[in-house]
Design an enzyme around this catalytic site. Structure first.
Site, PDB file in Angstrom:
ATOM      1  CG  LEU A 525      -1.976  -1.062   1.308  1.00 46.34           C
ATOM      2  CD1 LEU A 525      -2.645  -1.039   2.667  1.00 46.34           C
ATOM      3  CD2 LEU A 525      -3.005  -0.871   0.210  1.00 46.34           C
ATOM      4  N   GLY A 526       2.058   1.126   0.531  1.00 38.24           N
ATOM      5  CA  GLY A 526       2.919   2.300   0.550  1.00 38.24           C
ATOM      6  C   GLY A 526       3.955   2.212   1.630  1.00 38.24           C
ATOM      7  N   GLY A 528       5.274   3.735   5.075  1.00 37.99           N
ATOM      8  CA  GLY A 528       4.959   4.576   6.224  1.00 37.99           C
ATOM      9  C   GLY A 528       6.255   4.936   6.901  1.00 37.99           C
ATOM     10  N   GLY A 529       6.155   5.563   8.060  1.00 34.94           N
ATOM     11  CA  GLY A 529       7.366   5.844   8.809  1.00 34.94           C
ATOM     12  C   GLY A 529       8.002   4.514   9.185  1.00 34.94           C
ATOM     13  N   GLY A 531       8.890   1.773   7.540  1.00 33.46           N
ATOM     14  CA  GLY A 531       8.515   0.461   7.015  1.00 33.46           C
ATOM     15  C   GLY A 531       7.465   0.527   5.936  1.00 33.46           C
ATOM     16  CB  VAL A 533       1.645   0.000   4.866  1.00 29.87           C
ATOM     17  CG1 VAL A 533       0.294  -0.440   5.392  1.00 29.87           C
ATOM     18  CG2 VAL A 533       2.321   0.924   5.854  1.00 29.87           C
ATOM     19  CG  ASP A 644       5.558  11.675  10.941  1.00 29.63           C
ATOM     20  OD1 ASP A 644       5.728  12.761  10.347  1.00 29.63           O
ATOM     21  OD2 ASP A 644       5.850  10.578  10.442  1.00 29.63           O
TER      22      ASP A 644
END
Ligand SMILES: *[C@@H]1O[C@H](CO)[C@@H](O)[C@H](O)[C@H]1NC(C)=O
Ligand SMILES: *[C@@H]1O[C@H](CO)[C@@H](O)[C@H](O)[C@H]1NC(C)=O
Ligand SMILES: *[C@@H]1O[C@H](CO)[C@@H](O)[C@H](O)[C@H]1NC(C)=O
Ligand SMILES: *[C@@H]1O[C@H](CO)[C@@H](O)[C@H](O)[C@H]1NC(C)=O
Ligand SMILES: *[C@@H]1O[C@H](CO)[C@@H](O)[C@H](O)[C@H]1NC(C)=O
Ligand SMILES: *[C@@H]1O[C@H](CO)[C@@H](O)[C@H](O)[C@H]1NC(C)=O
Ligand SMILES: *[C@@H]1O[C@H](CO)[C@@H](O)[C@H](O)[C@H]1NC(C)=O
Length: 836
Positions: A525-526, A528-529, A531, A533, A644
């Site tokens: 999915l993308g 993230g901070g 890591g 997802v 964040d």
């Protein structure tokens, strides 16, 4: 003429004796000289020649009216010059007018894609010629009512079939001896609020006005006791107008004449002639846009110029006006200050409301709510009730946005229209009609004030009781006591959201690997901070989002435990829910609820998706983020600083409600601790407050700062650092410049068009600027933000110059002090180790 009548009469008599067929089939064509008569003998179909010509046409006329009156013509523009043609239904299921020997087709219904079964064309008693499919006539594939000539018969649908896109237009004959398509057409326009227009080629020459509930705003004759009753249908299938005759034994028709008028005629059997019952346009004021934009036409001025300007406007050209040319219309009076406090409305009674092409309609609002709605939108120039038969409460609301053209007055009929004026103009009118205004003032201001006072009392009593119950728990906090009560109330409401005992699932690595198809890139999915997802589906069908912390990431055991503990305790509808975690050797994973829509960033910064978020949705999102942050910052047990906050960490659920996610960087405080210093500055460029980015100081006010940026981004649809490259100034700087110039509304995302409430947007921008103030102490808390956003009347402090930190960082990304400064990565969470 007389001869024609005798011939058709004798034919009619002849056929009444021999046959009374009303159907054409493949084997039963209609020849020139034959006549089809409807079952009730009201209408007849056959070949005819108009006066003064020998051309032959196929048409439908009244069977019982002695003067041949054609209401529909098939081959309007394809006359036949001899009598050798037949009208038949062919093998393809079409009705065709062709040579006897099938050598040439003069006209056809031209419907394609029909199933081949048995076909027939039947003339109904309403005057409708219908082409049926099948023996039982269960389906029709074509009907003459869908293709009107110059006549609207009772029961005919006039307007748009939304499913097929067919807009039924009535067009005049070329002349009395030529039924070809002429210059004049009468058609429905359904942009804005539906109205009908009479056109001469492409020029509008008359407008009916919009539907008022029983007729059209510009046809005052159409009263509830009129000879016809009109019904208007607007649903997913169609937008149509249907005229019915109350006494069905009267013959009445509406004709668009070749002279450019719309007339209603009724048959007088005693005198054996058609009587003109009604016609339009009638006078100069009916001429479309006769007095230009913002003009109003009054035909009842004896001898003086019929054009005037709407209240608050003056002629654009005095010279033209003097010469009695109103076409340029009017403009706002010099010095008019529209869209300021004190605006109001002046009522114009008995008018045809202005052209409704540029209007918005809401049927669920009453007239008072309509006024309120109009007042709140700077583009709204006036309003009116959408259905005057239902009264002010339920009559719906039309608001005008744009030039108001083609307004006229009537001596009787029409409806009330409310035009917007500024405070000065309003004063002129209100002094004249003080009584009405005093009454209105009471309704507009008095009642709400009484209601507000009542609620305030109730609220304070509630607060007092809650406070008593909660004892001295909140004593540590300072501030305005009213704010404290507000906080207490919020808290007690929020505590309902908190789950009792948190039950977290511990997932096995194999389960997660299976759910995500072994972390297939297709499921990613993308980032993230710290890591990636992944999307997954566990065995019970539930969809999950798995955050796989990268082994090389900065987030170690500490952050992992932190996030797990933290989020497990957080249960709020504006926070993303943690379902469980997985811990296996070096692998650390968090399992969240899956939200089908991606982050807010994928909407607001994407030109193609931005329009999905209208202003209302954006405001709801802002409010949702406020609720989520209020919960984080001011929950009595824990104080959590997210650290964040950014658009990509605001996920949207299927209803586009926001959920704050990614607590990897969050910090928990207990008790009175307010501000902390850290050596490890984590966050995202563009969202970091100056004191945090520069000195590693963080507090709830650093989240407030990020929130302020988010608000400005949501409104503008631009990233804070996207201005960075263009003008070496970021979004904050840009907004601040416009704010000082009083032009801040120009920053609003262009995909919203002008479809936003200017006051709400201004309020949000104001709050946004307050949140990004340079000094943390100048920024409000989230409680303050919530209060300001929900109390439109609240006095807001004037902002000082906000922080321009990111411009400085562009130049001053000092390698000496910020070891992790990555100049080109602006959307990713970064870590800066402060050298102190
Ligand atoms: C037919 O022509 C005659 C003579 O030109 C004219 O007087 C009459 O008005 C015409 N009739 C129609 C219906 O046009
Ligand atoms: C009738 O007129 C058409 C042209 O309109 C022509 O093609 C046809 O041959 C004519 N029929 C007869 C029988 O004259
Ligand atoms: C029938 O329809 C087709 C396409 O819709 C068009 O090209 C053709 O000219 C039409 N024929 C007649 C006789 O109207
Ligand atoms: C119907 O059409 C199909 C193919 O278009 C054809 O094979 C069949 O013979 C037709 N049936 C009749 C009764 O015309
Ligand atoms: C209009 O009149 C027709 C026939 O009398 C009736 O069926 C219909 O309900 C009426 N419609 C309205 C809106 O009054
Ligand atoms: C309808 O019109 C006919 C003819 O004009 C008249 O005789 C009859 O009384 C009317 N019926 C009603 C109900 O008005
Ligand atoms: C009409 O107004 C109501 C009440 O304010 C609102 O809930 C609804 O969304 C509005 N409908 C449209 C189409 O704007």
């Amino acid at each position: 003429m007389y001869q024609e009548r005798v011939i058709s009469l004798s034919i009619f008599l002849l056929f009444q004796i021999c046959t009374s067929i009303d159907t054409i089939t493949l084997t039963q064509p209609l020849q020139d000289g034959d006549i089809l008569v409807s079952s009730g003998e009201t209408f007849a179909l056959g070949f005819f020649s108009p006066a003064n010509t020998t051309n032959r046409y196929v048409g439908i006329w009244y069977n019982k009216v002695s003067e041949q009156t054609v209401v529909w013509v098939a081959n309007r523009d394809n006359p036949i010059t001899n009598t050798s043609c037949i009208l038949s239904v062919d093998e393809t299921g079409n009705l065709v007018l062709q040579e006897n020997d099938h050598s040439f087709v003069h006209w056809s219904t031209n419907v394609s894609g029909l199933a081949n079964r048995s076909y027939s064309a039947q003339l109904l008693d309403s005057g409708n010629l219908v082409l049926f499919q099948g023996v039982n006539k269960e389906i029709y594939s074509w009907q003459s009512f869908d293709h009107p000539s110059n006549t609207l018969l009772p029961g005919m649908k006039f307007g748009l079939d939304r499913k097929t896109g067919l807009n039924r237009v009535v067009t005049s004959w070329k002349s009395s001896d030529n039924p070809g398509v002429g210059d004049y057409s009468y058609k429905m326009e359904y942009v804005g609020s539906t109205q009908l227009f009479l056109y001469k080629r492409t020029t509008r020459i008359w407008r009916t006005g919009s539907w008022t509930g029983f007729g059209m705003s510009g046809v005052p004759e159409l009263t509830p006791n009129y000879i016809v009753n009109a019904s208007y249908i607007n649903n997913n299938d169609e937008v149509v107008l249907i005229y019915n005759i109350r006494n069905s034994s009267i013959f009445s028709r509406l004709v668009v004449t070749e002279l450019g008028t719309v007339v209603r005629l009724t048959w007088n059997e005693a005198d054996r002639k058609w009587i003109g019952f009604w016609s339009a346009p009638k006078d100069q004021c009916d001429g479309y846009n006769h007095c230009g934009p913002f003009g109003v036409c009054d035909p009842y001025t004896s001898g003086t110029f019929e054009c005037a300007c709407l209240p608050g406007y003056e002629p654009r050209s005095q010279q033209d006006w003097f010469l009695r040319d109103g076409s340029k219309g009017c403009k706002s009076k010099v010095g008019t200050q529209m869209c300021k406090v004190g605006d109001g409305f002046v009522e114009l009674a008995r008018v045809k409301v202005p052209d409704t092409s540029m209007t918005r309609v809401n049927m669920s609002l009453g007239l008072e709510a309509c006024e309120e709605l109009c007042l709140r939108s700077c583009t709204c120039m006036g309003y009116a009730s959408a259905d005057i038969t239902k009264g002010a409460e339920d009559g719906g609301c039309i608001t005008w946005h744009g030039d108001m053209i083609d307004t006229r007055t009537f001596s009787d009929g029409g409806q009330s229209f409310y035009t917007r004026v500024d405070a000065n103009e309003l004063a002129k009118y209100s002094s004249k009609r003080l009584n009405k205004w005093q009454k209105n003032r009471f309704l507009v201001l008095g009642l709400p004030m009484i209601a507000a006072a009542f609620f305030l009392c109730t609220f304070l009593i509630c607060c007092y009781m809650i406070k008593k119950k909660n004892g001295k728990r909140n004593e540590g906090e300072s501030g305005f006591s009213f704010m404290n009560s507000l906080k207490t109330l919020e808290r007690s409401l929020m505590e309902k959201d908190i789950g009792k005992n948190v039950d977290l699932d511990v997932f096995d690595l194999s389960v997660i690997a299976a759910a995500t198809d072994n972390f297939s890139p297709l499921n990613k999915l993308g980032e993230g901070g710290f890591g990636s997802v992944y999307k997954g589906k566990i065995q019970n069908g539930q969809e999950i989002a798995v955050k796989r912390l990268s082994q090389s990431s900065g987030q170690g055991m500490e952050e992992f435990k932190n996030e797990v503990m933290l989020i497990a305790k957080l249960q709020h509808r504006n926070l993303v829910r943690l379902l469980g975690y997985c811990f296996h050797k070096d692998e650390k994973m968090l399992v969240y609820e899956y939200l089908p829509n991606k982050g807010l960033d994928s909407f607001i910064f994407d030109q193609e998706k931005a329009f999905l978020l209208d202003w209302k949705k954006r405001l709801q999102i802002i409010h949702g983020i406020v609720r989520g942050l209020l919960y984080l910052h001011h929950d009595s047990r824990l104080k959590i600083i997210h650290r964040d906050l950014k658009a990509s960490n605001i996920l949207l659920d299927s209803d586009l409600s926001p959920k704050i996610s990614d607590f990897g960087m969050a910090k928990i405080f207990r008790g009175d601790e307010g501000e902390t210093k850290t050596r490890r500055v984590v966050g995202t460029y563009g969202y970091m407050s100056p004191e945090y980015a520069m000195e590693g100081l963080f507090s709830i006010k650093s989240d407030v700062f990020s929130f302020g940026i988010l608000v400005l981004e949501i409104i503008s649809g631009r990233k804070n650092n996207s201005y960075y490259k263009e003008n070496s100034v970021n979004l904050i700087g840009h907004v601040w410049d416009l704010w000082k110039q009083d032009k801040v509304l120009t920053v609003v995302d262009s995909s919203l068009g002008d479809l936003f409430d200017a006051r709400e947007v201004l309020l949000c921008i104001h709050v946004g600027i307050l949140c990004v103030q340079e000094l943390a102490s100048d920024r409000p808390t989230m409680t303050g933000v919530a209060y300001m956003l929900t109390n439109q009347g609240a006095m807001l402090p004037s902002p000082n110059q906000p922080a321009f930190i990111f411009r400085q960082m562009n130049y001053g990304c000092n390698p000496a002090s910020a070891s992790g400064c990555v100049g080109s990565v602006f959307n990713e969470t970064i870590t800066i180790l402060q050298a102190r």
